[in-house]
Design a protein around this motif. Structure first.
Motif, PDB file in Angstrom:
ATOM      1  N   ARG A  34       0.949  -1.368  -0.440  1.00  0.00           N
ATOM      2  CA  ARG A  34       0.001  -0.055   0.144  1.00  0.00           C
ATOM      3  C   ARG A  34       0.832   1.387  -0.134  1.00  0.00           C
ATOM      4  NH1 ARG A  34      -5.100  -0.335   1.990  1.00  0.00           N
ATOM      5  NH2 ARG A  34      -5.194   1.122   0.815  1.00  0.00           N
ATOM      6  N   ILE A  35       2.211   1.286   0.284  1.00  0.00           N
ATOM      7  CA  ILE A  35       2.814   1.985  -0.345  1.00  0.00           C
ATOM      8  C   ILE A  35       3.561   2.378  -1.875  1.00  0.00           C
ATOM      9  CG2 ILE A  35       5.187   3.211   0.352  1.00  0.00           C
ATOM     10  CD1 ILE A  35       3.569   3.346   2.958  1.00  0.00           C
ATOM     11  N   ALA A  36       2.825   3.350  -2.690  1.00  0.00           N
ATOM     12  CA  ALA A  36       3.369   3.928  -3.842  1.00  0.00           C
ATOM     13  C   ALA A  36       4.368   4.422  -3.433  1.00  0.00           C
ATOM     14  CB  ALA A  36       2.620   5.102  -4.078  1.00  0.00           C
ATOM     15  N   GLY A  37       4.894   4.915  -2.856  1.00  0.00           N
ATOM     16  CA  GLY A  37       6.909   6.166  -2.709  1.00  0.00           C
ATOM     17  C   GLY A  37       7.294   6.220  -2.033  1.00  0.00           C
ATOM     18  N   VAL A  38       8.362   7.002  -1.592  1.00  0.00           N
ATOM     19  CA  VAL A  38       8.542   7.224  -0.294  1.00  0.00           C
ATOM     20  C   VAL A  38       9.840   8.943  -0.779  1.00  0.00           C
ATOM     21  CG1 VAL A  38      10.040   7.076   1.910  1.00  0.00           C
ATOM     22  CG2 VAL A  38       8.695   5.120   0.675  1.00  0.00           C
ATOM     23  N   VAL A  39       9.431   9.818   0.180  1.00  0.00           N
ATOM     24  CA  VAL A  39      10.415  11.281   0.053  1.00  0.00           C
ATOM     25  C   VAL A  39      11.411  10.816   1.561  1.00  0.00           C
ATOM     26  CG1 VAL A  39      10.213  13.668  -0.397  1.00  0.00           C
ATOM     27  CG2 VAL A  39       8.387  12.188  -1.230  1.00  0.00           C
TER      28      VAL A  39
END
Ligand code: CTP
Ligand code: MG
Length: 248
Positions: free
Chosen positions: A48-53
């Motif tokens: 459920r995590i699309a991407g990280v900053v």
């Protein structure tokens, strides 16, 4: 139930003053790799995590040495002097990228490498419909108030007291507005929920796990090492809470 994948901002621009030493705590070796690498693997490995900053200190010399999983967007921004400034830098980047202001985002401390996948899932499932929330654990110990000589002067009620953790989840635009309002009021907020509370919101407390500890001191690092070593036997981080975890 929502099924869309959400972005996560990871503040990792702190110095780790309470840990001591020259190397910022997010880069300390932990079970064979830098602490921050564990944290990012946990997040990027969740469906459920699309991407990280990730918000890094200016001219961070340690970041390029991390070996991180490919396949999902992993972006960096320069953080600020307080944790909230670092989080805001990440939120601004997401808005620049075109993430809708109404979409929920997670914020997770770099210093919490033992986060369980089941807790991420539960936070998303409960906090998205509630308009925002955070992982937290109810206080289990008896709470004492101390005087200047470190003597007990009172026993505080334990009921209704929770320890806040991360991830915390809020709509991107509302969180940015709340953090900016706190900044304008010169109020140092120590988590996202505090900014939202100041903005009049009531973030949902979603019960997490005691072992989602924030590595702050050398003793915490030893504890985290034990927790991560335990995952060899049958990945602790990938399973839900045991039945006993809910007991008070
Ligand atoms: N953090 C950040 N920017 C800051 C301060 C903190 O991105 N200006 C990050 C830290 O890197 C950490 C998280 O916020 O992942 C939680 O902060 P904390 O545990 O307090 O870390 P430090 O501030 O680095 O530690 P200390 O307070 O002991 O210096
Ligand atoms: Mg700090």
């Amino acid at each position: 139930m929502t099924t869309e994948a959400l972005y996560c901002v990871v503040p990792a621009a702190g110095r780790g003053a309470r840990m001591g030493g020259d190397l910022p705590k997010q880069y300390l070796p932990l079970a064979g790799k830098p602490l921050l690498q564990h944290t990012l693997e946990r997040l990027l490995g969740h469906p459920r995590i699309a991407g990280v900053v990730v918000a890094l200190a200016a001219a961070d010399p340690y970041w390029p040495a991390l070996r991180l999983p490919a396949g999902k967007p992993l972006l960096t921004v320069t953080g600020g002097s307080e944790r909230a400034d670092s989080v805001l830098a990440g939120l601004h980047r997401l808005l620049e990228l075109g993430v809708p202001a109404t979409q929920c985002v997670l914020v997770h401390d770099a210093a919490r490498p033992c986060l369980r996948h089941a807790d991420i899932t539960r936070l998303i499932e409960l906090a998205v419909p509630a308009g925002g929330g955070l992982l937290a654990v109810p206080l289990r110990d008896t709470l004492k108030r101390a005087d200047a000589q470190q003597r007990c002067i009172a026993t505080e009620p334990r009921e209704s007291r929770w320890r806040a953790q991360t991830p915390q989840l809020f709509p991107l635009g509302a969180l940015r507005a709340a953090l900016e309002a706190a900044q304008r009021a010169q109020c140092i907020v120590t988590d996202e929920a505090m900014a939202m509370e100041l903005a009049g919101q009531y973030p949902l407390l979603v019960e997490g796990s005691e072992d989602n500890l924030k590595v702050t001191t050398p003793a915490d690092l030893v504890l985290a090492e034990h927790l991560l070593a335990g995952s060899d036997a049958g990945p602790v981080w990938a399973v839900g809470r045991g039945a006993a975890d809910g007991a008070r």
